[in-house]
Design a protein around this motif. Structure first.
Motif, mmCIF file in Angstrom:
data_model
loop_
_atom_site.group_PDB
_atom_site.id
_atom_site.type_symbol
_atom_site.label_atom_id
_atom_site.label_comp_id
_atom_site.label_asym_id
_atom_site.label_seq_id
_atom_site.Cartn_x
_atom_site.Cartn_y
_atom_site.Cartn_z
ATOM 1 N N VAL A 19 0.854 -1.180 0.000
ATOM 2 C CA VAL A 19 0.000 0.000 0.000
ATOM 3 C C VAL A 19 0.893 1.234 0.000
ATOM 4 C CG1 VAL A 19 -1.809 1.238 1.229
ATOM 5 C CG2 VAL A 19 -1.765 -1.250 1.300
ATOM 6 N N ASP A 20 0.671 2.136 -0.950
ATOM 7 C CA ASP A 20 1.390 3.408 -0.988
ATOM 8 C C ASP A 20 0.574 4.456 -0.242
ATOM 9 O OD1 ASP A 20 3.517 2.444 -2.510
ATOM 10 O OD2 ASP A 20 2.429 2.797 -4.381
ATOM 11 N N GLY A 21 1.278 5.386 0.378
ATOM 12 C CA GLY A 21 0.624 6.454 1.112
ATOM 13 C C GLY A 21 1.195 6.549 2.508
ATOM 14 N N CYS A 22 0.739 7.550 3.257
ATOM 15 C CA CYS A 22 1.288 7.736 4.594
ATOM 16 C C CYS A 22 0.250 7.574 5.693
ATOM 17 C CB CYS A 22 2.011 9.068 4.708
ATOM 18 S SG CYS A 22 1.069 10.483 4.191
ATOM 19 N N GLN A 23 -0.982 7.216 5.347
ATOM 20 C CA GLN A 23 -1.959 6.848 6.363
ATOM 21 C C GLN A 23 -3.101 6.092 5.715
ATOM 22 O OE1 GLN A 23 -3.245 10.454 8.243
ATOM 23 N NE2 GLN A 23 -4.700 10.953 6.662
ATOM 24 N N PHE A 24 -3.601 5.103 6.434
ATOM 25 C CA PHE A 24 -4.725 4.338 5.924
ATOM 26 C C PHE A 24 -5.364 3.527 7.037
ATOM 27 C CE2 PHE A 24 -0.662 2.514 4.751
ATOM 28 C CZ PHE A 24 -0.695 1.259 5.332
ATOM 29 N N LEU A 25 -6.588 3.075 6.763
ATOM 30 C CA LEU A 25 -7.356 2.272 7.701
ATOM 31 C C LEU A 25 -7.253 0.797 7.336
ATOM 32 C CD1 LEU A 25 -10.652 4.383 7.887
ATOM 33 C CD2 LEU A 25 -8.719 4.403 9.483
ATOM 34 N N VAL A 26 -7.325 -0.045 8.364
ATOM 35 C CA VAL A 26 -7.348 -1.494 8.192
ATOM 36 C C VAL A 26 -8.597 -2.014 8.888
ATOM 37 C CG1 VAL A 26 -6.135 -3.655 8.624
ATOM 38 C CG2 VAL A 26 -4.819 -1.573 8.192
ATOM 39 N N LEU A 50 2.068 7.404 9.096
ATOM 40 C CA LEU A 50 3.429 7.904 9.206
ATOM 41 C C LEU A 50 3.347 9.273 9.865
ATOM 42 C CD1 LEU A 50 6.453 7.645 8.522
ATOM 43 C CD2 LEU A 50 5.926 8.692 6.306
ATOM 44 N N ILE A 51 3.892 9.376 11.087
ATOM 45 C CA ILE A 51 3.909 10.626 11.845
ATOM 46 C C ILE A 51 5.376 10.997 12.025
ATOM 47 C CG2 ILE A 51 3.203 11.814 13.956
ATOM 48 C CD1 ILE A 51 0.824 10.696 12.350
ATOM 49 N N GLY A 52 5.815 12.060 11.369
ATOM 50 C CA GLY A 52 7.238 12.392 11.374
ATOM 51 C C GLY A 52 7.986 11.297 10.633
ATOM 52 N N GLN A 53 8.889 10.612 11.320
ATOM 53 C CA GLN A 53 9.635 9.494 10.727
ATOM 54 C C GLN A 53 9.234 8.155 11.344
ATOM 55 O OE1 GLN A 53 12.058 9.529 8.126
ATOM 56 N NE2 GLN A 53 11.026 11.479 7.833
ATOM 57 N N ARG A 54 8.121 8.112 12.064
ATOM 58 C CA ARG A 54 7.676 6.876 12.716
ATOM 59 C C ARG A 54 6.334 6.426 12.158
ATOM 60 N NH1 ARG A 54 8.765 7.549 19.158
ATOM 61 N NH2 ARG A 54 10.919 8.217 18.986
ATOM 62 N N TRP A 55 6.196 5.126 11.979
ATOM 63 C CA TRP A 55 4.914 4.537 11.630
ATOM 64 C C TRP A 55 4.216 4.157 12.929
ATOM 65 C CZ3 TRP A 55 2.424 4.312 7.105
ATOM 66 C CH2 TRP A 55 3.162 4.576 5.953
ATOM 67 N N LEU A 56 2.966 4.608 13.090
ATOM 68 C CA LEU A 56 2.196 4.335 14.288
ATOM 69 C C LEU A 56 0.927 3.570 13.941
ATOM 70 C CD1 LEU A 56 2.424 7.846 15.992
ATOM 71 C CD2 LEU A 56 3.817 5.840 16.471
ATOM 72 N N ALA A 57 0.626 2.544 14.741
ATOM 73 C CA ALA A 57 -0.639 1.819 14.636
ATOM 74 C C ALA A 57 -1.506 2.252 15.807
ATOM 75 C CB ALA A 57 -0.396 0.316 14.684
ATOM 76 N N GLN A 58 -2.790 2.512 15.549
ATOM 77 C CA GLN A 58 -3.700 2.920 16.603
ATOM 78 C C GLN A 58 -5.004 2.144 16.481
ATOM 79 O OE1 GLN A 58 -5.032 6.993 16.494
ATOM 80 N NE2 GLN A 58 -5.675 6.932 18.630
#
Length: 115
Positions: A19-26, A50-58
């Motif tokens: 998946v390309d992009g910097c945010q998405f839902l699963v 992608l927040i700054g240089q970190r990938w975050l799962a919420q």
């Protein structure tokens, strides 16, 4: 370009996803970029961004929870090689590659920069 490559595993089913992009839902809902057809998965189970240089799962208040490397979490930093399980016995996503990946951006002494 930012993006994620992962392997989806649910029982005997295995699928490679990019998946390309910097945010998405699963989840299993129509608006999710990664759709998982399982009743154990909420319509909007979790967000990956992608927040700054970190990938975050919420976790998005899913019914069965979000597990990062075997530990139930509300949110957490995701790295290449991590495993995200949707519910205690639900399907699993194994992170194959993240772009950007801060582990690649190590300094000359082999240390990962602190962000």
């Amino acid at each position: 370009m930012p993006g994620v490559e992962l392997v989806f595993e649910d029982g005997d089913d295995t699928e490679f996803v990019k998946v390309d992009g910097c945010q998405f839902l699963v989840g299993r809902g129509q608006t999710c970029r990664i759709r998982i057809k399982s009743e154990r998965v909420s319509r909007k189970h979790f967000a990956l961004a992608l927040i700054g240089q970190r990938w975050l799962a919420q976790d998005l208040d899913s019914r069965n929870g979000l597990y990062l490397n075997g530990k139930r979490v509300q949110d957490g930093v995701v790295r290449t090689g991590d495993r995200i399980r949707l519910g205690a016995a639900g399907p699993e996503l194994r992170i194959v590659k993240l772009e950007p990946d801060v582990r690649v951006a190590e300094d000359h002494l082999g240390r990962t920069p602190v962000l």
